[in-house]
Motif scaffolding. Structure first.
Motif, PDB file in Angstrom:
ATOM      1  N   ILE A 184       0.839  -1.205   0.000  1.00 51.21           N
ATOM      2  CA  ILE A 184       0.000   0.000   0.000  1.00 51.21           C
ATOM      3  C   ILE A 184       0.871   1.252   0.000  1.00 51.21           C
ATOM      4  CG2 ILE A 184      -1.708   1.333   1.301  1.00 51.21           C
ATOM      5  CD1 ILE A 184      -2.731  -1.352   2.412  1.00 51.21           C
ATOM      6  N   LEU A 185       1.802   1.313   0.945  1.00 46.27           N
ATOM      7  CA  LEU A 185       2.559   2.552   1.151  1.00 46.27           C
ATOM      8  C   LEU A 185       3.658   2.778   0.126  1.00 46.27           C
ATOM      9  CD1 LEU A 185       2.872   2.666   5.051  1.00 46.27           C
ATOM     10  CD2 LEU A 185       1.104   3.628   3.576  1.00 46.27           C
ATOM     11  N   GLU A 186       3.960   1.776  -0.704  1.00 47.30           N
ATOM     12  CA  GLU A 186       4.951   1.992  -1.750  1.00 47.30           C
ATOM     13  C   GLU A 186       4.358   2.735  -2.944  1.00 47.30           C
ATOM     14  OE1 GLU A 186       6.436  -1.654  -3.308  1.00 47.30           O
ATOM     15  OE2 GLU A 186       4.507  -2.318  -4.120  1.00 47.30           O
ATOM     16  N   GLN A 187       3.046   2.926  -2.963  1.00 49.73           N
ATOM     17  CA  GLN A 187       2.411   3.672  -4.037  1.00 49.73           C
ATOM     18  C   GLN A 187       2.756   5.159  -3.915  1.00 49.73           C
ATOM     19  OE1 GLN A 187      -1.826   1.986  -4.920  1.00 49.73           O
ATOM     20  NE2 GLN A 187      -1.447   1.647  -2.732  1.00 49.73           N
ATOM     21  N   LYS A 188       2.879   5.826  -5.043  1.00 52.15           N
ATOM     22  CA  LYS A 188       3.382   7.201  -5.073  1.00 52.15           C
ATOM     23  C   LYS A 188       2.557   8.147  -4.215  1.00 52.15           C
ATOM     24  CE  LYS A 188       5.006  10.817  -8.231  1.00 52.15           C
ATOM     25  NZ  LYS A 188       4.486  11.922  -7.410  1.00 52.15           N
ATOM     26  N   LEU A 242      -5.324  -3.301  -0.424  1.00 52.38           N
ATOM     27  CA  LEU A 242      -4.188  -3.697  -1.259  1.00 52.38           C
ATOM     28  C   LEU A 242      -4.471  -3.346  -2.720  1.00 52.38           C
ATOM     29  CD1 LEU A 242      -3.279  -7.225   0.156  1.00 52.38           C
ATOM     30  CD2 LEU A 242      -2.064  -5.077   0.562  1.00 52.38           C
ATOM     31  N   PRO A 243      -3.470  -2.871  -3.446  1.00 52.51           N
ATOM     32  CA  PRO A 243      -3.676  -2.475  -4.848  1.00 52.51           C
ATOM     33  C   PRO A 243      -3.643  -3.666  -5.802  1.00 52.51           C
ATOM     34  CG  PRO A 243      -1.417  -2.023  -4.222  1.00 52.51           C
ATOM     35  CD  PRO A 243      -2.105  -2.530  -2.973  1.00 52.51           C
ATOM     36  N   ILE A 244      -4.267  -4.765  -5.386  1.00 56.23           N
ATOM     37  CA  ILE A 244      -4.412  -5.953  -6.232  1.00 56.23           C
ATOM     38  C   ILE A 244      -5.836  -6.460  -6.053  1.00 56.23           C
ATOM     39  CG2 ILE A 244      -1.981  -6.651  -6.135  1.00 56.23           C
ATOM     40  CD1 ILE A 244      -2.772  -8.694  -3.988  1.00 56.23           C
ATOM     41  N   GLU A 245      -6.265  -7.296  -6.967  1.00 56.56           N
ATOM     42  CA  GLU A 245      -7.601  -7.867  -6.839  1.00 56.56           C
ATOM     43  C   GLU A 245      -7.619  -8.892  -5.703  1.00 56.56           C
ATOM     44  OE1 GLU A 245     -11.017 -10.194  -9.478  1.00 56.56           O
ATOM     45  OE2 GLU A 245      -9.035  -9.796 -10.344  1.00 56.56           O
ATOM     46  N   VAL A 246      -8.537  -8.699  -4.773  1.00 55.49           N
ATOM     47  CA  VAL A 246      -8.698  -9.624  -3.658  1.00 55.49           C
ATOM     48  C   VAL A 246     -10.135 -10.107  -3.643  1.00 55.49           C
ATOM     49  CG1 VAL A 246      -8.588  -9.949  -1.163  1.00 55.49           C
ATOM     50  CG2 VAL A 246      -6.912  -8.472  -2.296  1.00 55.49           C
ATOM     51  N   ASN A 247     -10.298 -11.418  -3.764  1.00 55.25           N
ATOM     52  CA  ASN A 247     -11.624 -12.022  -3.704  1.00 55.25           C
ATOM     53  C   ASN A 247     -11.489 -13.412  -3.104  1.00 55.25           C
ATOM     54  OD1 ASN A 247     -10.806 -13.780  -5.871  1.00 55.25           O
ATOM     55  ND2 ASN A 247     -11.300 -12.138  -7.328  1.00 55.25           N
TER      56      ASN A 247
END
Length: 366
Positions: free
Chosen positions: A186-190, A344-349
């Motif tokens: 999460i925190l590595e995003q700009k 999270l910047p990914i698909e979670v299901n």
């Protein structure tokens, strides 16, 4: 960017030193309480009481209450009612993580200030403005109560915590390690790197990871010897304070995601895992999250550390796998319902979560 961020940094006053408790009377004098309640455990109070004799001034009326051993809604309401009935105007919690969480919750209900004296260096509960709730039978409620108050003081004496159970310290190390792995993606995003407080949260999380991996083994061995070494002090402060600072600075973006959500699901669904400590289940949760993120190289890097500390790497190692199809679906469903996993910047299901669980078991057991 005006980020949706609530910053709750930590206690008003913190000290980790052999003379820390000597400062409590001066802090109490600023609040001018008349009736002080000490909420405590059983063994923790036996340990702590000799360290606290100098705080029992005759200018205050003192009350003592032993808690049930769980941070539950019913226990919180019970002690909050005692506070109201006895016109308590300051509370001091003495004990471990659940006691710290309960003290925060009851003082939120009763609207009184409080201080915390930990008897374990195994968690950041004393630092954080939230309480993890359990049922009276020890199973997780699946709820966390977030409040808008924090401790007036957090005082830690290394001589009080050095002889606490080593397994709790190890569990606290694992729980603290999660601060990095749960917030990293999460925190590595700009947008978060550019925001001052989330950038500080990431730096605090990195300090947690680096110190834990570099110094934990020495700190644990020194603790076993009863030796208050620099490594023991450093790792302890990382667990107690810096871990709490991560979420305090980064709010929901840095508090926890998949590893803790999996912990909550396991605690709610598998009573047989109650024998494992919170941090031990979170340790498995870290590997589960890395499997979900498909970061197998990071799992490889952590395996020697896990082996050294005897932390569980899989449900198989916790004697909980294979699961029935119904039980696995229950755990995955509970995990997926947590809003924080979807940060999270990914698909979670459910499908991806279920695949990650199976893939991790196969990877560790190969």
């Amino acid at each position: 960017m005006n980020m949706d961020l609530s910053v709750k940094v930590g206690p008003q006053f913190y000290k980790y030193h052999e003379d820390a408790f000597s400062l409590i009377p001066a802090i109490l004098s600023e609040y001018k309480p008349k009736r002080i309640l000490i909420v405590h455990g059983t063994l923790s109070w036996i340990k702590a009481k000799p360290f606290l004799q100098d705080i029992f001034s005759d200018q205050y009326e003192w009350f003592f209450e032993k808690y049930s051993g769980e941070c539950s809604y019913s226990e919180g309401e019970r002690i909050a009612a005692l506070i109201d009935a006895n016109m308590i105007d300051f509370v001091i919690g003495v004990g471990g993580g659940k006691l710290a969480d309960l003290t925060l919750y009851i003082c939120h209900l009763a609207n009184v200030p409080f201080g915390i004296i930990p008897t374990l260096a195994s968690n950041c509960a004393s630092w954080t403005p939230l309480s993890v709730m359990y049922k009276e039978n020890g199973l997780a409620e699946g709820k966390t109560e977030h409040v808008n108050r924090q401790a007036v003081f957090l005082m830690v004496n290394p001589q009080l915590v050095i002889d606490s159970p080593v397994e709790y310290y190890v569990a606290g190390i694992a729980d603290t390690l999660a601060k990095w792995y749960e917030s990293d993606m999460i925190l590595e995003q700009k947008e978060f790197l550019d925001a001052p407080f989330t950038s500080m949260a990431r730096s605090a999380a990195l300090i947690c990871k680096n110190t834990i991996l570099e110094k934990s083994s020495i700190a644990i061995e020194d603790m076993k010897k009863g030796f208050v070494s620099n490594e023991f002090l450093q790792v302890s402060e990382i667990i107690i304070g810096i871990a709490g600072l991560v979420g305090g600075l980064g709010d929901k973006y840095a508090r926890n995601t998949v590893a803790h959500s999996m912990h909550d699901a396991l605690s709610a669904s598998l009573p047989e895992l109650h024998k494992f400590l919170h941090g031990e289940k979170v340790a498995y949760g870290i590997f589960f999250q890395l499997a979900l993120e498909e970061k197998w190289e990071m799992i490889d890097e952590l395996i020697p550390f896990y082996n050294d500390l005897n932390l569980p790497k899989s449900l198989t190692e916790m004697d909980a796998y294979p699961l029935s199809e119904e039980k696995q679906k229950e755990i995955i469903c509970l995990t997926n319902k947590k809003k924080k996993v979807h940060l999270l910047p990914i698909e979670v299901n459910e499908e991806r979560l279920s695949k990650a669980m199976i893939d991790l078991e196969n990877y560790i057991n190969k």
